[in-house]
Design an enzyme around this catalytic site. Sequence first.
Site, short mmCIF file in Angstrom:
data_model
loop_
_atom_site.label_atom_id
_atom_site.label_comp_id
_atom_site.label_asym_id
_atom_site.label_seq_id
_atom_site.Cartn_x
_atom_site.Cartn_y
_atom_site.Cartn_z
N HIS A 1 35.93 36.49 28.24
CA HIS A 1 35.03 37.44 27.27
C HIS A 1 35.24 36.88 25.80
O HIS A 1 36.01 37.21 25.13
CB HIS A 1 35.18 38.78 27.24
CG HIS A 1 34.75 39.60 28.61
ND1 HIS A 1 33.57 39.35 29.22
CD2 HIS A 1 35.78 39.85 29.67
CE1 HIS A 1 33.69 39.91 30.38
NE2 HIS A 1 34.78 40.25 30.64
N ASP B 1 31.47 35.48 29.22
CA ASP B 1 30.31 35.47 28.33
C ASP B 1 30.53 35.22 27.05
O ASP B 1 31.98 35.28 26.74
CB ASP B 1 29.65 37.01 28.64
CG ASP B 1 30.66 37.98 28.18
OD1 ASP B 1 31.87 37.98 28.16
OD2 ASP B 1 30.27 39.00 29.03
N GLU C 1 43.68 43.52 33.96
CA GLU C 1 44.16 43.91 32.94
C GLU C 1 45.52 44.57 32.74
O GLU C 1 45.50 45.72 32.20
CB GLU C 1 43.11 44.87 32.21
CG GLU C 1 41.69 44.10 32.04
CD GLU C 1 40.43 44.60 31.46
OE1 GLU C 1 40.89 45.90 31.02
OE2 GLU C 1 39.70 44.13 31.13
N GLU D 1 34.94 36.18 34.33
CA GLU D 1 33.97 37.21 33.60
C GLU D 1 33.36 36.41 32.37
O GLU D 1 33.16 36.96 31.36
CB GLU D 1 34.71 38.39 33.22
CG GLU D 1 35.16 39.13 34.38
CD GLU D 1 35.98 40.58 34.04
OE1 GLU D 1 35.61 41.12 33.08
OE2 GLU D 1 36.54 40.95 34.85
N ASN E 1 44.04 39.53 37.14
CA ASN E 1 42.82 39.01 36.20
C ASN E 1 43.03 39.86 34.88
O ASN E 1 43.35 40.90 34.88
CB ASN E 1 41.69 39.65 36.64
CG ASN E 1 40.45 39.18 36.16
OD1 ASN E 1 40.35 38.05 36.14
ND2 ASN E 1 39.37 40.05 35.95
C1 XIL Z 1 32.27 45.99 32.45
C2 XIL Z 1 30.89 46.31 33.19
O1 XIL Z 1 30.19 45.25 33.23
C3 XIL Z 1 30.02 47.50 32.67
O2 XIL Z 1 28.80 47.81 33.50
C4 XIL Z 1 30.86 48.81 32.73
O3 XIL Z 1 30.15 49.58 32.16
C5 XIL Z 1 32.18 48.63 32.10
O4 XIL Z 1 33.00 47.48 32.78
N1 XIL Z 1 36.45 43.55 31.99
C6 XIL Z 1 36.16 43.63 33.16
C7 XIL Z 1 35.07 44.36 33.82
O5 XIL Z 1 37.18 43.31 34.04
O6 XIL Z 1 35.21 45.19 34.89
C8 XIL Z 1 34.27 45.06 32.72
O7 XIL Z 1 32.79 45.29 33.31
C9 XIL Z 1 33.97 44.17 31.60
C10 XIL Z 1 35.37 43.96 30.94
#
Ligand code: XIL
Length: 458
Positions: free
Chosen positions: A237, A268, A160, A266, A201
């Site tokens: 996301h 979802d 990020e 990641e 990422n």
């Molecule tokens: C999230 C985890 O899933 C949670 O358990 C934690 O509290 C916060 O982080 N982007 C990312 C991940 O790169 O590391 C994050 O993971 C979600 C957003």
Amino acid sequence: MFPPHLSRLLLALVSAFVVLAALAVPPAQAAEPTLGELAAAKGRYFGSATDNPELTDAPYVAILGSEFNSITPGNSLKWEATEPQRGQFTFAKGDEVVALGQRNGQMVRGHTLVWHSQLPDWVSNGGFPAAELRSILRNHVTTVASHYKGKVAHWDVVNEPFNEDGTFRDSVFYRTLGESYIADALRAARAADPGAKLYINDYNTDGLGAKSDGMYNLVKSLKAQGVPIDGVGFQGHLALQYGFPNRMQENLQRFADLGVDVAITELDIRMILPADATKLATQATWYSDVTKACLAVSRCVGITVWDYTDKYSWIPGVFPGEGAALPYDENLRPKPAYAALRTALGGKPGDPTSCKVAYKVASQWNTGFTGSVTITNTGSGAINGWNLKFSFPGDQKVTHGWNAGWAQSGAAVTATNASWNGTLAAGASTTIGFNGSYTGTNTAPGAFTLNDQNCTAG
Ligand code: XIL
């Protein structure tokens, strides 16, 4: 015996019969390939994130191990977990997830070495001068990547780094070191574990746009400078209410054309709660579309979901009122998204309709009737807690119900399990009932959902 042309005909008939007979014999019940196996057949992986507290949940761990061929520790490799105090490294939790992945034969994605979040206070508020922060960063990357040398296949080295407009995020690293912290982290990671693929990422970079332009320009410039960079991770996301990423496949492809791998890291797809059948169907289409975009880009090496079940999703905790983002529901049952993923990966949908509902009018008089509804779990796992939803086609009203909690709003009826019939083992049924009123014709409802998934009627 027979003239030659007749023997030939006979032979042809006999062989046709043999072929037909062979086709008619059902094949031995071969297990359907898993998401991981389907992805592997396409030269990809299909992975899931997980987290240490979840590993005591045996049914969860079983699916995590069988369905996915890659695993990512969701928290336990972050800086706050691995170097909570300066120079004091703790790997117990990371080791636990990595060892689980190894036992399962899963490829491990390491997440993440350098990130502004879940960064201990001693780093973010340490007030270190540039030279000292640079050595802290190098030491962190070197120590963690060395510990997992040969065990972590892909590292999210930097996570990020961008703002939404494509400029660099104002983290302690950028503020103190400028963008050179990214090249530094990548070089240290390469030196520590030359075999690992090194990724940057980020989120909201999935489609074409200002933020992904920022990432694109960074990768191009790192490549031009000979900085080791092997891949770009697109977090994925997504949220139904914000629309599907703009030209995702084209975006992935332009990165691949720079000479790096790309991956969805990641994934979802959240929605505003409550979930319903329409939203879950749209979500399924999106999961499929993301998968198709990845498969269409030869350098898109795999997809990771950010955990696989709504039971352990991070979404409700961070986006209040949103959720239902993953391909399995809170009871570890596959949702329509799971079937869509399987289909997009070239497999059969599996067993998405895992309930059957038989609605009967047991008796009826001028203005009233007694209804009975039998719910059957046709899936392969137990249902732990359920709600049944249907809508009356006419003005029917439930006046009194039994064996479930009954509620009605307009035509929409929800029946929630009673304490004693909430668990339905695979193949088990329960019958619930009610007295209702009606005028005119008492037409039966035609569609039913159980935990927001469509059921077969009849
Ligand atoms: C999230 C985890 O899933 C949670 O358990 C934690 O509290 C916060 O982080 N982007 C990312 C991940 O790169 O590391 C994050 O993971 C979600 C957003």
